[in-house]
Design a protein around this motif. Sequence first.
Motif, PDB file in Angstrom:
ATOM      1  N   ARG A  73       0.751  -1.319  -0.002  1.00 38.86           N
ATOM      2  CA  ARG A  73      -0.013   0.043   0.232  1.00 38.86           C
ATOM      3  C   ARG A  73       0.969   1.250  -0.157  1.00 38.86           C
ATOM      4  O   ARG A  73       0.509   2.428  -0.384  1.00 38.86           O
ATOM      5  CB  ARG A  73      -0.979  -0.008   1.185  1.00 38.86           C
ATOM      6  N   GLN A  74       2.160   0.960   0.314  1.00 40.37           N
ATOM      7  CA  GLN A  74       2.975   2.377   0.438  1.00 40.37           C
ATOM      8  C   GLN A  74       4.140   2.236  -0.608  1.00 40.37           C
ATOM      9  O   GLN A  74       4.488   3.496  -1.152  1.00 40.37           O
ATOM     10  CB  GLN A  74       3.639   2.355   1.659  1.00 40.37           C
ATOM     11  N   VAL A  75       4.397   1.150  -1.318  1.00 40.05           N
ATOM     12  CA  VAL A  75       5.408   1.117  -2.338  1.00 40.05           C
ATOM     13  C   VAL A  75       4.942  -0.033  -3.408  1.00 40.05           C
ATOM     14  O   VAL A  75       4.899  -1.002  -2.953  1.00 40.05           O
ATOM     15  CB  VAL A  75       6.950   0.682  -1.853  1.00 40.05           C
ATOM     16  N   ALA A  98      -3.169  -9.391  -4.101  1.00 39.93           N
ATOM     17  CA  ALA A  98      -3.926  -8.546  -3.027  1.00 39.93           C
ATOM     18  C   ALA A  98      -4.363  -9.340  -1.605  1.00 39.93           C
ATOM     19  O   ALA A  98      -4.528  -8.667  -0.716  1.00 39.93           O
ATOM     20  CB  ALA A  98      -5.436  -8.344  -3.803  1.00 39.93           C
ATOM     21  N   ALA A  99      -4.650 -10.642  -1.757  1.00 47.91           N
ATOM     22  CA  ALA A  99      -5.082 -11.414  -0.616  1.00 47.91           C
ATOM     23  C   ALA A  99      -3.988 -11.460   0.506  1.00 47.91           C
ATOM     24  O   ALA A  99      -4.226 -11.366   1.720  1.00 47.91           O
ATOM     25  CB  ALA A  99      -5.441 -12.756  -0.940  1.00 47.91           C
ATOM     26  N   SER A 100      -2.646 -11.154  -0.130  1.00 49.89           N
ATOM     27  CA  SER A 100      -1.401 -11.486   0.830  1.00 49.89           C
ATOM     28  C   SER A 100      -1.377 -10.118   1.538  1.00 49.89           C
ATOM     29  O   SER A 100      -0.878  -9.641   2.800  1.00 49.89           O
ATOM     30  CB  SER A 100      -0.261 -11.447   0.064  1.00 49.89           C
ATOM     31  N   SER A 101      -2.007  -8.966   1.179  1.00 46.30           N
ATOM     32  CA  SER A 101      -1.749  -7.866   1.661  1.00 46.30           C
ATOM     33  C   SER A 101      -3.285  -7.229   2.181  1.00 46.30           C
ATOM     34  O   SER A 101      -3.271  -5.823   2.435  1.00 46.30           O
ATOM     35  CB  SER A 101      -1.228  -6.540   0.995  1.00 46.30           C
ATOM     36  N   LEU A 142       0.636  -1.194  -8.996  1.00 45.51           N
ATOM     37  CA  LEU A 142      -0.456  -0.301  -8.634  1.00 45.51           C
ATOM     38  C   LEU A 142      -1.323  -0.922  -7.792  1.00 45.51           C
ATOM     39  O   LEU A 142      -2.297  -0.071  -7.232  1.00 45.51           O
ATOM     40  CB  LEU A 142      -1.007   0.321  -9.985  1.00 45.51           C
ATOM     41  N   LEU A 143      -1.392  -2.202  -7.436  1.00 45.53           N
ATOM     42  CA  LEU A 143      -2.203  -3.053  -6.781  1.00 45.53           C
ATOM     43  C   LEU A 143      -2.868  -2.273  -5.413  1.00 45.53           C
ATOM     44  O   LEU A 143      -4.002  -2.112  -5.171  1.00 45.53           O
ATOM     45  CB  LEU A 143      -1.890  -4.210  -6.668  1.00 45.53           C
ATOM     46  N   GLY A 144      -1.860  -1.929  -4.673  1.00 41.81           N
ATOM     47  CA  GLY A 144      -1.963  -1.135  -3.455  1.00 41.81           C
ATOM     48  C   GLY A 144      -2.213   0.304  -3.424  1.00 41.81           C
ATOM     49  O   GLY A 144      -2.272   0.710  -2.385  1.00 41.81           O
ATOM     50  N   ASP A 145      -2.511   0.824  -4.451  1.00 40.28           N
ATOM     51  CA  ASP A 145      -2.348   2.326  -4.648  1.00 40.28           C
ATOM     52  C   ASP A 145      -1.450   3.109  -3.952  1.00 40.28           C
ATOM     53  O   ASP A 145      -1.814   3.861  -3.342  1.00 40.28           O
ATOM     54  CB  ASP A 145      -3.900   2.743  -4.222  1.00 40.28           C
ATOM     55  N   PRO A 146      -0.162   2.725  -4.244  1.00 41.11           N
ATOM     56  CA  PRO A 146       1.037   3.325  -3.183  1.00 41.11           C
ATOM     57  C   PRO A 146       1.370   4.593  -3.879  1.00 41.11           C
ATOM     58  O   PRO A 146       0.953   5.039  -5.149  1.00 41.11           O
ATOM     59  CB  PRO A 146       2.199   2.458  -3.520  1.00 41.11           C
ATOM     60  N   HIS A 147       1.936   5.247  -2.664  1.00 42.00           N
ATOM     61  CA  HIS A 147       2.290   6.671  -2.984  1.00 42.00           C
ATOM     62  C   HIS A 147       3.839   6.796  -3.824  1.00 42.00           C
ATOM     63  O   HIS A 147       4.323   7.909  -4.376  1.00 42.00           O
ATOM     64  CB  HIS A 147       2.437   7.684  -1.832  1.00 42.00           C
TER      65      HIS A 147
END
Length: 320
Positions: A73-75, A98-101, A142-147
């Motif tokens: 979600r961060q990187v 996705a399931a792992s995070s 891009l999965l976690g919409d990271p910054h």
Amino acid sequence: MLTVEKLTKDFGRTRAVDDLSFHVRPGVVTGFLGPNGAGKSTTMRMMLGLDRPTSGTATIDGRPYRELDHPLRQVGALLDAGWVHPNRSARSHLRWMAASSSIPARRVDEVIEMVGLTSVATKRAGGFSLGMKQRLGLAGALLGDPHTLLFDEPVNGLDPEGIVWIRNFMRHLAGQGRTVLVSSHLLTEMSLTADHLVVIGQGRLIADCSVGEFTSRASSSVRVRSPRLPDLHRVLAEAGLNVVPLTASDGRPALTVADVTTDQVGDLAGQAGIALHELTGTSASLEEVFMSMTAGAVQYQGGGPPAGPGIDPRTQGGPR
């Protein structure tokens, strides 16, 4: 923000990264450049905690990657497009990530659509072309919409349309205020994509500046034509400028003046009352400046084309 401070990595007696420091700011695309073997991939692996530094630190918003609470979600990172189980579909691969995070499953279809893989989402990733695998890797980043986003050679294998698409997409991500670091050997593409450059050679920092500042480090020259060319030549030479006669592509005589600006040449001509028919400045490309500045840091250099059948290279002026 990505921060690298005095980062060093040794592999036995080989120093891959040598006391390297730089920052990657949000809101711009930062190109990470260097010859083969310069240490780019090793540096990016240390940023992601995949290689342990010999000394120094690599942090994301002040924290090492291993200490982040929700890394995906961060990187987001794309280092190896081939890192995917060949028997999984694109959708299954992303659902597993996705399931792992604890990322909602609906995000999977969102990123699949973003990267243009909707029509092949249920197909085995092992049958994907390299360009399609690059898109799948980008979807994973891009999965976690990271910054913060790190891309290593993201346009490798893409067709021209795909290259333009990913160029615009990276600039869009930076425009959203994200931190974007992209490594590439396609220098022309980087000149169109990056706002800022970090250039390394043999593991050491060579440049950390904007693209414009980097290319301005090369000497510039001016081409000039005039109906009074001999007089102009004399005026410029008396001013201490390096003037060389040439013939333009249309056959008309001209002068080229090195290490000077169009303003300087125009002012000198005006003071002497000499009319000008052409005054054109030229500047070096990113590729030309890069080749010049990294010439001493190239690990592998070619020795020229091989001699043809029956030709003795000792008679061809090549290396002996």
